[in-house]
Design a protein around this motif. Structure first.
Motif, PDB file in Angstrom:
ATOM      1  N   ALA A 124      71.533 -11.102  12.289  1.00  0.00           N
ATOM      2  CA  ALA A 124      70.735 -12.275  12.684  1.00  0.00           C
ATOM      3  C   ALA A 124      69.819 -11.736  13.739  1.00  0.00           C
ATOM      4  O   ALA A 124      68.674 -12.113  13.965  1.00  0.00           O
ATOM      5  CB  ALA A 124      71.614 -13.258  13.387  1.00  0.00           C
ATOM      6  N   ALA A 125      70.333 -10.702  14.757  1.00  0.00           N
ATOM      7  CA  ALA A 125      69.588 -10.409  15.727  1.00  0.00           C
ATOM      8  C   ALA A 125      68.410  -9.596  15.381  1.00  0.00           C
ATOM      9  O   ALA A 125      67.320  -9.400  15.867  1.00  0.00           O
ATOM     10  CB  ALA A 125      70.542  -9.431  16.735  1.00  0.00           C
ATOM     11  N   ARG A 126      68.717  -8.642  14.227  1.00  0.00           N
ATOM     12  CA  ARG A 126      67.775  -7.799  13.493  1.00  0.00           C
ATOM     13  C   ARG A 126      66.436  -8.761  13.144  1.00  0.00           C
ATOM     14  O   ARG A 126      65.215  -8.211  13.325  1.00  0.00           O
ATOM     15  CB  ARG A 126      68.124  -7.138  12.563  1.00  0.00           C
ATOM     16  N   TYR A 127      66.894  -9.675  12.547  1.00  0.00           N
ATOM     17  CA  TYR A 127      65.788 -10.358  11.562  1.00  0.00           C
ATOM     18  C   TYR A 127      65.485 -11.616  12.473  1.00  0.00           C
ATOM     19  O   TYR A 127      65.095 -12.620  11.604  1.00  0.00           O
ATOM     20  CB  TYR A 127      66.257 -10.620  10.257  1.00  0.00           C
ATOM     21  N   LEU A 128      65.751 -11.727  13.562  1.00  0.00           N
ATOM     22  CA  LEU A 128      65.287 -13.019  14.528  1.00  0.00           C
ATOM     23  C   LEU A 128      63.949 -13.478  14.222  1.00  0.00           C
ATOM     24  O   LEU A 128      63.518 -14.684  14.292  1.00  0.00           O
ATOM     25  CB  LEU A 128      65.804 -12.910  15.731  1.00  0.00           C
ATOM     26  N   GLY A 129      62.995 -12.494  14.290  1.00  0.00           N
ATOM     27  CA  GLY A 129      61.674 -12.998  13.937  1.00  0.00           C
ATOM     28  C   GLY A 129      61.094 -13.425  12.650  1.00  0.00           C
ATOM     29  O   GLY A 129      60.506 -14.489  12.634  1.00  0.00           O
ATOM     30  N   GLY A 130      61.874 -12.841  11.770  1.00  0.00           N
ATOM     31  CA  GLY A 130      61.821 -13.621  10.506  1.00  0.00           C
ATOM     32  C   GLY A 130      62.229 -15.137  10.403  1.00  0.00           C
ATOM     33  O   GLY A 130      61.741 -15.702   9.611  1.00  0.00           O
ATOM     34  N   VAL A 131      63.496 -15.173  11.345  1.00  0.00           N
ATOM     35  CA  VAL A 131      63.976 -16.723  11.218  1.00  0.00           C
ATOM     36  C   VAL A 131      63.087 -17.510  12.035  1.00  0.00           C
ATOM     37  O   VAL A 131      62.672 -18.653  11.375  1.00  0.00           O
ATOM     38  CB  VAL A 131      65.313 -16.457  11.872  1.00  0.00           C
ATOM     39  N   PHE A 132      62.485 -17.049  13.212  1.00  0.00           N
ATOM     40  CA  PHE A 132      61.462 -18.008  13.696  1.00  0.00           C
ATOM     41  C   PHE A 132      60.253 -18.172  12.809  1.00  0.00           C
ATOM     42  O   PHE A 132      59.675 -19.391  12.766  1.00  0.00           O
ATOM     43  CB  PHE A 132      60.945 -17.183  14.898  1.00  0.00           C
ATOM     44  N   LEU A 133      59.757 -17.468  12.089  1.00  0.00           N
ATOM     45  CA  LEU A 133      58.666 -17.374  11.152  1.00  0.00           C
ATOM     46  C   LEU A 133      58.828 -18.251   9.950  1.00  0.00           C
ATOM     47  O   LEU A 133      58.166 -19.117   9.818  1.00  0.00           O
ATOM     48  CB  LEU A 133      58.201 -16.243  10.410  1.00  0.00           C
ATOM     49  N   GLY A 134      60.169 -18.164   9.485  1.00  0.00           N
ATOM     50  CA  GLY A 134      60.666 -19.088   8.207  1.00  0.00           C
ATOM     51  C   GLY A 134      60.695 -20.521   8.681  1.00  0.00           C
ATOM     52  O   GLY A 134      60.094 -21.553   8.133  1.00  0.00           O
ATOM     53  N   LEU A 135      61.166 -20.991  10.179  1.00  0.00           N
ATOM     54  CA  LEU A 135      61.285 -22.219  10.649  1.00  0.00           C
ATOM     55  C   LEU A 135      59.957 -22.914  10.751  1.00  0.00           C
ATOM     56  O   LEU A 135      59.696 -23.872  10.540  1.00  0.00           O
ATOM     57  CB  LEU A 135      62.226 -22.157  12.079  1.00  0.00           C
ATOM     58  N   TRP A 136      58.954 -22.032  11.165  1.00  0.00           N
ATOM     59  CA  TRP A 136      57.524 -22.414  11.564  1.00  0.00           C
ATOM     60  C   TRP A 136      57.011 -22.970  10.426  1.00  0.00           C
ATOM     61  O   TRP A 136      56.320 -23.928  10.112  1.00  0.00           O
ATOM     62  CB  TRP A 136      56.747 -21.298  12.395  1.00  0.00           C
ATOM     63  N   VAL A 137      56.978 -22.088   9.201  1.00  0.00           N
ATOM     64  CA  VAL A 137      56.451 -22.343   7.932  1.00  0.00           C
ATOM     65  C   VAL A 137      57.081 -23.686   7.519  1.00  0.00           C
ATOM     66  O   VAL A 137      56.306 -24.578   6.924  1.00  0.00           O
ATOM     67  CB  VAL A 137      56.639 -21.261   6.646  1.00  0.00           C
ATOM     68  N   MET A 138      58.557 -23.677   7.396  1.00  0.00           N
ATOM     69  CA  MET A 138      59.136 -25.036   6.667  1.00  0.00           C
ATOM     70  C   MET A 138      58.774 -26.304   7.586  1.00  0.00           C
ATOM     71  O   MET A 138      58.236 -27.137   6.913  1.00  0.00           O
ATOM     72  CB  MET A 138      60.653 -24.694   7.154  1.00  0.00           C
ATOM     73  N   ASN A 139      58.682 -26.301   9.097  1.00  0.00           N
ATOM     74  CA  ASN A 139      58.432 -27.318   9.681  1.00  0.00           C
ATOM     75  C   ASN A 139      57.035 -27.768   9.571  1.00  0.00           C
ATOM     76  O   ASN A 139      56.537 -28.851   9.749  1.00  0.00           O
ATOM     77  CB  ASN A 139      58.742 -27.141  11.156  1.00  0.00           C
ATOM     78  N   CYS A 140      56.174 -26.818   9.542  1.00  0.00           N
ATOM     79  CA  CYS A 140      54.670 -27.102   9.398  1.00  0.00           C
ATOM     80  C   CYS A 140      54.388 -27.764   8.152  1.00  0.00           C
ATOM     81  O   CYS A 140      53.588 -28.824   8.012  1.00  0.00           O
ATOM     82  CB  CYS A 140      53.962 -25.681   9.635  1.00  0.00           C
ATOM     83  N   SER A 141      55.059 -27.405   7.128  1.00  0.00           N
ATOM     84  CA  SER A 141      54.818 -27.859   5.901  1.00  0.00           C
ATOM     85  C   SER A 141      55.350 -29.140   5.584  1.00  0.00           C
ATOM     86  O   SER A 141      54.825 -30.037   4.802  1.00  0.00           O
ATOM     87  CB  SER A 141      55.334 -26.979   4.823  1.00  0.00           C
ATOM     88  N   MET A 142      56.378 -29.389   6.274  1.00  0.00           N
ATOM     89  CA  MET A 142      57.053 -30.842   6.283  1.00  0.00           C
ATOM     90  C   MET A 142      56.192 -31.846   7.274  1.00  0.00           C
ATOM     91  O   MET A 142      56.549 -33.036   7.346  1.00  0.00           O
ATOM     92  CB  MET A 142      58.516 -30.823   6.876  1.00  0.00           C
ATOM     93  N   SER A 143      55.224 -31.574   7.967  1.00  0.00           N
ATOM     94  CA  SER A 143      54.558 -32.229   8.630  1.00  0.00           C
ATOM     95  C   SER A 143      52.979 -32.604   8.265  1.00  0.00           C
ATOM     96  O   SER A 143      52.359 -32.973   9.051  1.00  0.00           O
ATOM     97  CB  SER A 143      54.331 -31.610  10.267  1.00  0.00           C
ATOM     98  N   THR A 144      52.939 -31.920   7.034  1.00  0.00           N
ATOM     99  CA  THR A 144      51.369 -32.364   6.644  1.00  0.00           C
ATOM    100  C   THR A 144      51.042 -33.802   6.286  1.00  0.00           C
ATOM    101  O   THR A 144      49.911 -33.949   6.380  1.00  0.00           O
ATOM    102  CB  THR A 144      51.188 -31.418   5.266  1.00  0.00           C
TER     103      THR A 144
END
Length: 320
Positions: A124-144
């Motif tokens: 999780a620590a290694r791919y934390l940046g990817g987790v952040f990016l995935g959350l932004w993509v998911m939540n932006c798409s759900m707010s369209t």
């Protein structure tokens, strides 16, 4: 100015005065830490990201609503409504999910070395940046839906039968099905991390309880420094989860009520109450972080990080 407008303005003023300096202080403390040390621990990076989205929640919605309530500035035309509601819904949802990510990361942080959970913590620590990016993509798409259906109050005549009044803006849905589907998505987006966060926090509290029992038996009831760290960690976890459940529970309850009553009964007062309770977490949570995170409070007291080794899981949790 009517009494309703004054009350609304004062509520948003409270959220702005508390939330903007509070989140700004947390962000400054961690950025100063990056400048001095060159890096952040994963838990600190999550807290920094959480404070940043909380600042967006308070600054983009509460500050602008306060200015409009006091008739100082008004950006809520069609374009302004689309932008404000989109950013607000996305950052609000990011705040919820980041709180869960913080709880989950702390949950795996208490795992003993060599276990599968310890390996998950490293991953999780290694791919934390990817987790952040995935959350932004998911939540932006759900707010369209905010971009597609929001409009300014000057177009209130075009609100339609399935619209929702959010005071300075309207959200006009083309059908009852689209309105209910959007409402269900919004509720699920809050309820899912709530359940996951509660489970992670219960695991943390169970570990802290068992560990405190072991320490008490080994040290003949003398809590010492370790017990103090455990109490701070438990207090931080319980406080954040309680704030989340109470504030967002009320928010979602009002949202469900808004969807189930006729449009004529769903007044702007309900919208004001929803925004207040959903933004209250973003405004109050930095106070919890400042009072429980020794790195942040140390920066505020003396302008430098106190060099204290972190050897135990309980001490790691206390940096939340």
């Amino acid at each position: 100015m009517t009494s309703e407008e004054l009350t609304r303005g004062l509520l948003y003023l409270f959220l702005t005065v508390v939330g903007v300096p509070g989140n700004g202080t947390v962000i400054w403390a961690f950025l100063h830490m990056v400048f001095c040390e060159g890096r952040l621990l994963p838990a600190d990076a999550i807290v920094l990201h959480l404070a940043s989205v909380n600042l967006l929640v308070v600054g983009v919605r509460c500050l602008l609503e306060m200015l409009a309530s006091f008739q100082l500035a008004n950006v809520f035309d069609d374009t302004g409504c689309k932008a404000v509601i989109f950013v607000y819904r996305t950052s609000r949802s990011m705040s919820i999910w980041l709180t869960f990510i913080l709880s989950a990361y702390q949950c795996v942080s208490i795992a003993p070395p060599g276990s599968r959970w310890a390996a998950a913590r490293t991953l999780a620590a290694r791919y934390l940046g990817g987790v952040f990016l995935g959350l932004w993509v998911m939540n932006c798409s759900m707010s369209t839906a905010a971009v597609a259906f929001s409009l300014g109050t000057r177009n209130s005549s075009a609100l339609g039968q399935h619209g929702i009044n959010v005071e300075f803006c309207f959200v006009r849905f083309p059908s009852l099905l689209s309105r209910d589907a959007n409402g269900a998505v919004q509720v699920a987006r809050d309820v899912v991390p709530m359940a996951l966060m509660t489970g992670a926090s219960l695991v943390i509290l169970l570990f802290l309880y068992r560990h405190s029992q072991q320490v008490r038996s080994l040290r003949s009831g003398a809590p010492g420094r370790q017990g103090s760290a455990e109490r701070r960690a438990a207090k931080a976890v319980v406080t954040l989860v309680t704030l989340y459940v109470v504030f967002y529970g009320v928010d979602n309850g009002l949202w469900v009520y808004t969807l189930t009553v006729p449009r004529t009964l769903a007044s702007s007062l309900l919208s004001d109450l929803r925004i207040f309770f959903s933004s209250l977490y973003a405004a109050v949570s930095p106070i919890v972080i400042i009072t429980t995170n020794r790195k942040v409070s140390g920066r505020l007291r003396c302008g430098r990080v106190e060099e204290k080794p972190l050897h135990s899981a309980a001490t790691t949790l206390s940096t939340m």
